[in-house]
Scaffold this motif. Structure first.
Motif, PDB file in Angstrom:
ATOM      1  N   ILE A   1       0.404  -1.656   0.408  1.00 29.07           N
ATOM      2  CA  ILE A   1      -0.256  -0.101   0.016  1.00 29.07           C
ATOM      3  C   ILE A   1       0.763   1.068   0.106  1.00 29.07           C
ATOM      4  N   THR A   2       2.288   1.185   0.660  1.00 24.99           N
ATOM      5  CA  THR A   2       2.665   2.623   1.124  1.00 24.99           C
ATOM      6  C   THR A   2       3.360   2.502  -1.139  1.00 24.99           C
ATOM      7  N   VAL A   3       3.743   1.487  -1.380  1.00 23.19           N
ATOM      8  CA  VAL A   3       4.701   1.663  -2.606  1.00 23.19           C
ATOM      9  C   VAL A   3       3.231   2.526  -3.511  1.00 23.19           C
ATOM     10  N   GLY A   4       1.658   1.654  -3.472  1.00 29.90           N
ATOM     11  CA  GLY A   4       0.487   2.356  -4.434  1.00 29.90           C
ATOM     12  C   GLY A   4       0.691   3.437  -4.417  1.00 29.90           C
ATOM     13  N   PHE A   5       0.370   3.754  -2.419  1.00 30.93           N
ATOM     14  CA  PHE A   5      -0.003   5.320  -2.503  1.00 30.93           C
ATOM     15  C   PHE A   5       1.105   6.153  -3.229  1.00 30.93           C
ATOM     16  N   SER A   6       2.424   6.158  -2.939  1.00 33.89           N
ATOM     17  CA  SER A   6       3.464   6.957  -3.403  1.00 33.89           C
ATOM     18  C   SER A   6       3.241   7.356  -5.139  1.00 33.89           C
ATOM     19  N   ALA A   7       3.252   6.183  -5.020  1.00 29.33           N
ATOM     20  CA  ALA A   7       2.473   6.282  -7.248  1.00 29.33           C
ATOM     21  C   ALA A   7       1.796   6.883  -7.563  1.00 29.33           C
ATOM     22  N   PHE A   8       0.333   7.628  -6.738  1.00 27.36           N
ATOM     23  CA  PHE A   8      -0.562   7.558  -6.814  1.00 27.36           C
ATOM     24  C   PHE A   8      -0.892   9.499  -6.713  1.00 27.36           C
ATOM     25  N   VAL A   9       0.263   9.473  -5.784  1.00 25.75           N
ATOM     26  CA  VAL A   9       0.585  10.964  -5.245  1.00 25.75           C
ATOM     27  C   VAL A   9       1.175  11.415  -6.048  1.00 25.75           C
ATOM     28  N   LEU A  10       2.195  10.684  -6.721  1.00 22.05           N
ATOM     29  CA  LEU A  10       3.233  11.323  -7.603  1.00 22.05           C
ATOM     30  C   LEU A  10       2.731  11.546  -9.059  1.00 22.05           C
ATOM     31  N   LEU A  11       1.600  11.088  -9.215  1.00 24.03           N
ATOM     32  CA  LEU A  11       0.739  11.417 -10.380  1.00 24.03           C
ATOM     33  C   LEU A  11       0.394  12.677 -10.075  1.00 24.03           C
ATOM     34  N   ILE A  12      -0.489  13.088  -8.670  1.00 25.34           N
ATOM     35  CA  ILE A  12      -0.729  14.226  -9.182  1.00 25.34           C
ATOM     36  C   ILE A  12      -0.253  15.217  -9.444  1.00 25.34           C
ATOM     37  N   PRO A  13       1.012  16.086  -9.698  1.00 26.88           N
ATOM     38  CA  PRO A  13       1.295  17.111 -10.284  1.00 26.88           C
ATOM     39  C   PRO A  13       1.920  16.659 -11.651  1.00 26.88           C
ATOM     40  N   LEU A  14       1.823  15.411 -11.793  1.00 27.08           N
ATOM     41  CA  LEU A  14       1.786  15.674 -13.314  1.00 27.08           C
ATOM     42  C   LEU A  14       0.301  15.152 -14.570  1.00 27.08           C
ATOM     43  N   ALA A  15      -0.292  14.977 -13.406  1.00 29.35           N
ATOM     44  CA  ALA A  15      -1.956  15.456 -13.805  1.00 29.35           C
ATOM     45  C   ALA A  15      -2.378  17.154 -13.781  1.00 29.35           C
ATOM     46  N   ALA A  16      -1.800  18.010 -12.489  1.00 28.78           N
ATOM     47  CA  ALA A  16      -1.658  19.363 -12.582  1.00 28.78           C
ATOM     48  C   ALA A  16      -0.935  20.248 -13.477  1.00 28.78           C
ATOM     49  N   THR A  17       0.294  19.759 -14.072  1.00 27.11           N
ATOM     50  CA  THR A  17       1.043  20.222 -15.146  1.00 27.11           C
ATOM     51  C   THR A  17       0.796  19.722 -16.163  1.00 27.11           C
ATOM     52  N   SER A  18      -0.321  18.846 -17.121  1.00 29.36           N
ATOM     53  CA  SER A  18      -0.648  18.374 -18.114  1.00 29.36           C
ATOM     54  C   SER A  18      -0.688  18.853 -19.361  1.00 29.36           C
ATOM     55  N   THR A  19      -1.357  20.534 -18.293  1.00 26.83           N
ATOM     56  CA  THR A  19      -2.051  21.420 -19.809  1.00 26.83           C
ATOM     57  C   THR A  19      -0.262  22.480 -20.773  1.00 26.83           C
ATOM     58  N   HIS A  20      -1.106  22.896 -21.360  1.00 26.36           N
ATOM     59  CA  HIS A  20       0.105  23.430 -22.586  1.00 26.36           C
ATOM     60  C   HIS A  20       0.519  25.164 -21.369  1.00 26.36           C
ATOM     61  N   ALA A  21      -0.176  25.337 -20.874  1.00 27.18           N
ATOM     62  CA  ALA A  21      -0.524  26.861 -20.424  1.00 27.18           C
ATOM     63  C   ALA A  21       1.128  26.639 -19.076  1.00 27.18           C
ATOM     64  N   MET A  22       0.853  25.338 -18.490  1.00 24.03           N
ATOM     65  CA  MET A  22       1.476  24.514 -16.989  1.00 24.03           C
ATOM     66  C   MET A  22       3.202  24.405 -18.082  1.00 24.03           C
ATOM     67  N   VAL A  23       2.810  24.083 -19.353  1.00 28.73           N
ATOM     68  CA  VAL A  23       4.341  23.487 -20.032  1.00 28.73           C
ATOM     69  C   VAL A  23       5.347  24.855 -19.664  1.00 28.73           C
ATOM     70  N   ARG A  24       4.455  26.210 -20.986  1.00 31.14           N
ATOM     71  CA  ARG A  24       4.634  27.457 -20.873  1.00 31.14           C
ATOM     72  C   ARG A  24       5.750  28.428 -19.157  1.00 31.14           C
ATOM     73  N   ARG A  25       4.699  27.310 -18.600  1.00 32.05           N
ATOM     74  CA  ARG A  25       4.972  28.980 -17.312  1.00 32.05           C
ATOM     75  C   ARG A  25       5.880  27.303 -16.607  1.00 32.05           C
ATOM     76  N   LEU A  26       6.706  26.631 -16.234  1.00 29.89           N
ATOM     77  CA  LEU A  26       7.225  25.534 -16.361  1.00 29.89           C
ATOM     78  C   LEU A  26       8.986  25.786 -17.154  1.00 29.89           C
ATOM     79  N   GLY A  27       8.263  25.242 -17.827  1.00 26.08           N
ATOM     80  CA  GLY A  27       9.478  25.603 -19.020  1.00 26.08           C
ATOM     81  C   GLY A  27       9.352  24.664 -19.342  1.00 26.08           C
ATOM     82  N   GLY A  28       9.943  24.143 -20.919  1.00 25.55           N
ATOM     83  CA  GLY A  28       9.843  22.308 -21.751  1.00 25.55           C
ATOM     84  C   GLY A  28      11.017  21.951 -20.816  1.00 25.55           C
ATOM     85  N   LYS A  29      12.797  22.479 -20.366  1.00 20.19           N
ATOM     86  CA  LYS A  29      13.301  21.275 -19.592  1.00 20.19           C
ATOM     87  C   LYS A  29      12.950  21.178 -17.767  1.00 20.19           C
ATOM     88  N   ALA A  30      12.340  21.834 -16.945  1.00 20.85           N
ATOM     89  CA  ALA A  30      11.287  21.711 -15.877  1.00 20.85           C
ATOM     90  C   ALA A  30      10.618  20.678 -16.441  1.00 20.85           C
TER      91      ALA A  30
END
Lengths: 318, 212
Positions: B119-148
């Motif tokens: 469960i620790t491992v599954g929960f970690s995976a889920f938590v780590l997915l959240i920032p990826l989903a949150a930064t999935s928009t074009h606007a977020m790509v621009r804000r972060l910059g391609g490299k970051a």
């Protein structure tokens, strides 16, 4: 006790086990190769439903050792099974166990006994009066059911073979025939499936030699034609489709204990305070219920069995 | 080799993929109404949503190798939706656990997450997915910059690995199914390693490609 077809059924309602077994023998004898064998199985879709091959048991008494809790339905009990000889998915046994031939069937009782012998299944079913025992069944995976078994105390059989002073444990083997049991071709466990008990556990009045379910003979997926039921231990201790019982001096090496000794001990008594290394045993889901319930020590049979373990550290002897 | 859909066709492909990715959920809902979830429905739903999370993660990871092998660069335009569907099924999986398995009991959940490695491992995976989903928009790509953005999204390799480990550790004995997922993941990650090594070798004239 009589086993017979109730007269109000039409022939298409059931396929008696004898007919079914003979049919397969006939097909084999006729030299039917792939085609014949295929027809033999495919022609009997009703047998796959479990219900079809069972027959009513007569003269079954009620038992004061039964629980008054709500029973699980026959469907729940026969469609959700762990019987790795027929596959590791819980739907596999209901789907594949129709290939198990339960007549003729013998159980060899041997080892440290004065009267070793081989029992025929029909003789075994008449050895002692049949009782209905409605028991809780707790699986090590964290779910449970309430099941109306039919059988008699295993002690009845044990007394008749007269264990010697060297008999400290019994071990019982499940049939391991890859032709009838597709799961045996996989090496997921070390076949045959061996389980065992300390002799005093085996002699305990709650320990059942079980031949029926819901007033009928056992469906194949539930361990036909004869199995053991030990209600205060995790379900995997209750070996199915037994072909041999051996009386031994040393603690047997049992199937799950061999597969993962850190996870499955010899005793495997239901205990909410001793977790499986990978999951908690504090709660369980009763099949058919929405929320979980608390697991109780010895699956609620502490009053009857706790004395067997007086002075033992249950965390060490798990 | 160089098949490229028109913008309109691509729109249709996306719409079809969207509907296709909802099929597993639709099947679950249909089964729930027809008694098709079996004897232990909560277990069934947990297993099913978990399996689809992992499948969609691997499908998302297959986009880049597939794009390179086929030369169909437009495939990259499907990747975000696939990744978000993986997150969607992960949310359903997590909700099933929190709601139907633990009944919103925070103490029990914390204990479970800390104490049970799978469960620790599954929960970690889920938590780590959240920032990826949150930064999935074009606007977020621009804000972060391609490299970051790229660096952050390399996390998906870790997440998929944790997901497979989560599955492997929870099964009682028969690891056939987790093994298949592990093999698929190994192929997908192995492809990237080989590709990277080729790009680094001096004989290859091409510069290291940004997207992996």
């Amino acid at each position: 006790m009589l086993i017979r077809r109730p007269p109000d059924l039409v022939p298409s309602d059931i396929t008696p086990q004898e007919v079914y077994a003979r049919r397969r023998e006939f097909i084999k004898a006729a030299g039917g190769l792939a085609l014949g064998a295929g027809l033999g199985l495919d022609a009997l879709p009703a047998a796959a439903q479990g219900k079809a091959t069972t027959m009513k048991l007569f003269g079954v008494k009620e038992s004061p050792l039964s629980t008054g809790e709500k029973k699980n339905s026959r469907q729940e009990i026969t469609e959700y099974n762990n019987f790795y000889e027929f596959g590791t998915d819980k739907a596999d046994p209901a789907q594949f166990a129709h290939t198990l031939v339960t007549r003729p069937w013998t159980v060899a009782v041997e080892g440290a006994v004065n009267k070793p012998r081989v029992f025929d299944i029909d003789e075994l079913m008449k050895l002692a009066p049949l009782e209905e025992r409605i028991y809780r069944m707790r699986c090590v995976e964290g779910w449970s059911m309430v099941i109306p078994w039919v059988g008699y105390p295993l002690a009845e059989l044990i007394r008749r073979v007269e264990p010697t002073g060297n008999a400290k444990y019994i071990e019982y083997d499940t049939l391991a025939d890859p032709r009838q049991m597709p799961g045996v071709r996989s090496r997921v466990l070390d076949w045959p499936y061996v389980e065992g008990l300390r002799l005093d556990e085996a002699m305990h009045p709650l320990t059942l030699l079980c031949v029926g379910l819901y007033g009928e003979t056992l469906p194949n997926q539930c361990g036909a034609p004869v199995r053991v039921v030990v209600p205060w231990k995790y379900g995997f201790k209750s070996g199915k489709s037994i072909v041999r019982i051996r009386f031994v001096e040393k603690e047997p090496r049992t199937a799950w204990n061999k597969a993962a000794p850190r996870e499955y001990g010899f005793y495997s008594n239901v205990n909410p305070d001793v977790d499986h290394p990978r999951w908690s045993q504090a709660t369980e889901r009763r099949i058919g219920e929405f929320s979980k319930r608390k697991t109780t020590l010895f699956n609620g049979y502490a009053d009857q069995v706790a004395r067997l373990y007086a002075g033992m550290d249950l965390k060490k002897s798990f | 080799m160089s098949f490229a859909p028109t913008p309109r066709a691509l729109g249709r492909i996306k719409a079809a993929l969207f509907v296709l990715a909802l099929v597993p959920l639709a099947r679950l809902v249909a089964a729930a109404f027809t008694g098709g979830l079996g004897v232990n429905p909560i277990e069934f739903v947990t297993r099913s949503t978990g399996t689809w999370t992992l499948s969609l993660l691997l499908i998302t990871l297959a986009v880049t190798p597939l794009r390179r092998v086929t030369g169909w660069n437009w495939l990259i335009r499907l990747r975000r939706m696939l990744g978000l569907f993986a997150f969607f099924y992960a949310c359903l999986h997590f909700t099933t656990y929190v709601w139907l398995d633990q009944f919103f009991d925070p103490a029990a959940i914390v204990k479970d997450v800390v104490k049970r490695p799978f469960i620790t491992v599954g929960f970690s995976a889920f938590v780590l997915l959240i920032p990826l989903a949150a930064t999935s928009t074009h606007a977020m790509v621009r804000r972060l910059g391609g490299k970051a953005w790229q660096r952050l999204h390399y996390l998906v390799y870790l997440i998929a690995t944790l997901g497979v480990v989560h599955y492997w550790w929870l099964v009682k004995k028969d690891v056939t199914q987790p093994m298949l997922f592990a093999a698929a993941l190994a192929v997908l990650l192995g492809y990237r390693v080989v590709h990277q090594l080729r790009n680094l070798s001096p004989r290859s004239g091409a510069p290291a490609c940004g997207r992996r």
